[in-house]
Motif scaffolding. Sequence first.
Motif, PDB file in Angstrom:
ATOM      1  N   LEU A   1      -0.248   4.722  -1.197  1.00 55.82           N
ATOM      2  CA  LEU A   1       1.148   4.301  -1.314  1.00 55.82           C
ATOM      3  C   LEU A   1       1.406   3.011  -0.530  1.00 55.82           C
ATOM      4  CD1 LEU A   1       3.294   7.570  -0.993  1.00 55.82           C
ATOM      5  CD2 LEU A   1       2.991   6.136  -3.005  1.00 55.82           C
TER       6      LEU A   1
ATOM      7  N   GLU B   1       6.163   0.345   2.320  1.00 56.11           N
ATOM      8  CA  GLU B   1       7.608   0.492   2.148  1.00 56.11           C
ATOM      9  C   GLU B   1       7.946   1.787   1.411  1.00 56.11           C
ATOM     10  OE1 GLU B   1      10.172  -1.190   3.240  1.00 56.11           O
ATOM     11  OE2 GLU B   1       8.901  -2.548   4.383  1.00 56.11           O
ATOM     12  N   ARG B   2       7.180   2.047   0.366  1.00 55.60           N
ATOM     13  CA  ARG B   2       7.446   3.260  -0.414  1.00 55.60           C
ATOM     14  C   ARG B   2       7.097   4.509   0.390  1.00 55.60           C
ATOM     15  NH1 ARG B   2       4.894   4.720  -6.377  1.00 55.60           N
ATOM     16  NH2 ARG B   2       6.170   6.590  -6.757  1.00 55.60           N
TER      17      ARG B   2
ATOM     18  N   ALA C   1       9.746   7.391   1.298  1.00 55.85           N
ATOM     19  CA  ALA C   1       9.477   8.773   0.886  1.00 55.85           C
ATOM     20  C   ALA C   1       9.535   9.712   2.080  1.00 55.85           C
ATOM     21  CB  ALA C   1       8.121   8.861   0.198  1.00 55.85           C
TER      22      ALA C   1
END
Length: 823
Positions: free
Chosen positions: A467, A470-471, A475
């Motif tokens: 991932l 930022e994601r 999350a």
Amino acid sequence: MKFTLSWLKAHLETEAPLADILATLNTIGLEVEGVEDRGAALASFRIAHVVEAVQHPNADRLRALKVDAGDGTLLSVVCGAPNARAGMKGVVALPGAFIPGTGITLKKGEIRGVASEAMMLSAREMGLGDDHSGIVDLPEDAPLGESYVRWAGMDDPVIEISVTPNRGDALSVHGVARDLAAAGLGRLKPLVEPRIESVYPSPLRWEIDDPRACDYVIGRAIRGVRNGPSPKWLQDLLVAIGLRPINALVDVTNLYTHGLGRPLHVFDVAKVRGRTLTLRMAREGESLVALNGKTYALTPEDGVIADEAGPESLGGIIGGEHSGCDEDTTEVFIECALFDPVRIALSGRRHDIRTDARARFERGVDPALPAHALDLATWTMQEICGGEASEVSVAGTPPAWQRSATLRFARLAGLGGAEVAADEAVGILERLGFAVEARNAERVTVAVPPWRNDIAGGGGLDQAPGLAPERARAAAEGCAAVEPEADLVEEVLRIRGLDRIPAVSLPVAGIVPPPALSARQARAVLARRVLAARGMLDCVGFGFLEAKVAALFGETPAALRLENPIAADLDQMRPTPVASLLQAAARNAARGYPDVALAELGAAYRDPSPEGQLQVAAGVRTGHTPRHWAEASRAVDAMDAKGDALAVLAALGVPMAAVSVTADAPGFYHPGRSGVLRQGPKTVLATFGEIHPRVAAALDLAGPAVGFEVFLDAIPEPKRRKKGAPDLPAFQPVRRDFAFLVDAGVSAEAVLRAARGADKALIAEVVLFDRYAGDKLPEGKVSLAIQAVLQPREATLTDAEIEAAAAKLVAAVAKATGATLRG
């Protein structure tokens, strides 16, 4: 999880009947799997006194008894038990009672001239074992006339519930009682807080060598203990839930494992080598002889408790036989530790060890309970076995379990679908042990109790390593905000009662529901039905087989080799389902069923990518066709397999006029007796043919065998056209037969293709209806007879137009194949 009703009431102050308790358990998510009331069938049996016992006057092996059942009336009883004697106490059944061991209902009677008004019972007759050597002999102080069930403590139903993997707290009687109290079924009794006086230094000390093995551990010794059988109340408790009493010290640890959900272990101090118990990872070559008598070869991934000589326990799972407590134990050391749930689960699975301790540790135990549980176990052991306690030995740091969760009251309706008042929701959480930290009209923030490690615990799943940062951060923040609140919503709705959550239908997307199957799935279903209609049995086979067998059917790349196969002969992904079906056919033939027709819709594997997994409708036929009055039975041949494949293609909408046949079938087919069905030069739709003799021999198939594969992914979806009026020509078709003399090497497919192309507007259909080869023809020649259907559209054909069309067809065939029209 099993517990008795009396055990539950030792933790829950309630007057609720058993039926209400069971119903509440189901509504709060602790599903009741069963209730065993051992005393229900024995409720009418009473303790009786044998006043007189004399020899039966008419039978050598019977005795005539006078029995007092507690009401002062003497009953005449004929008994064949050799131990029946005057003065003894036993169990009597009166007329009308059902005898579980024999399945009869007792009636008054007469045996050899002596009245028998009741029955003295053996253990087997009461259904309590196999002993029928004599009637039950009770102690002298057994109360006359008392219910035997009540006196023996058997009027205590055993309840078994199903516990979900996240509810480690429900694997304890105290935890179940807490939930029932929160649901309004009584008051949770507080745990005893004993005062333990430490009178000497601990003879053993803890050392944590590797934090992977353990985070935190405490322990205490008790010297001067007198170990032996545990008291009857404790033995009865353990037997009721399916455990075998061992000795008092071990039985106490089982009492708190099930009562508080806090596994403990005891070491015999005299058997521990050295003065240090070390928590570390096992070393290569180490093994443990466990309390179950089995020897386990340990791995460096297993956490152990070891003394100077080696492992004495597989931490959190099972103790070692060497340092176990027995009747000679005079000084015991109690272990109370916190272990990593994941490591416990992996070690238990690795060695296939299932214990009550493992079940609780791998779900997570209360991290704030060790000190209290150690005091309770010390107190109970001293009460039963005597002795004096040592100081507490500690290693590691207690975990920081404190955490909070916030609930927005509106989410109870938005997420859970139930309207719950704010005060009611907060009251439920408080009864479950959550402490209110802050509250306003919209939300409440609560401190999560230590025994609820499933709430606001950070989530049980790791993020994908690929991932973007930022994601991943977004999350993680979302999970931290959403999951704890969802957990609190679940707790409120659960305790209110799952049956009170309103049933809501799923939203309807439209008046006409969308298709349940995709086009690919629909094709698979249709192909399966077509093959079943052709008499083929549908099979479901493994997607893998032995590498040497797979090599008979194609390439076996290392990338399709299984690293951890379920069996040594199932180590390679199969190149085609035909291989699995032929193995199944061989097994049938070996058992006397050589004539079979099997089909499977499964996968064929070319490489590890998604594109390398093909969806295939495959089938095999072996032996001979069924016997029939209209035609003789014959051996199956390649044309049978071709017919199966063509039937599937036709059902799936493939235009048969566009299908051609080539002779380049895969190597597991017989060369010259096989083919490939194509649509155009590149698209392979199917293969078929007789199985190569070499392959059949390798699979022990003695008789003829044919097979086919239809590659469903290669079949294009039929074009969707607007439905109009059916095409029904107004003019009668004309049929003409033609017989061509061609070279033996010319395929019938070439003749048919040339004839169809002679006049596509007029020639509607061309079929082959005869093939002849014999001494009446020139050497190397064969005769192929075809029928052409001429379908006029605008007017009835004249003789001249028919002749012109026939000449055009003959010329086209002659040009394409060199054929000549036979006279």
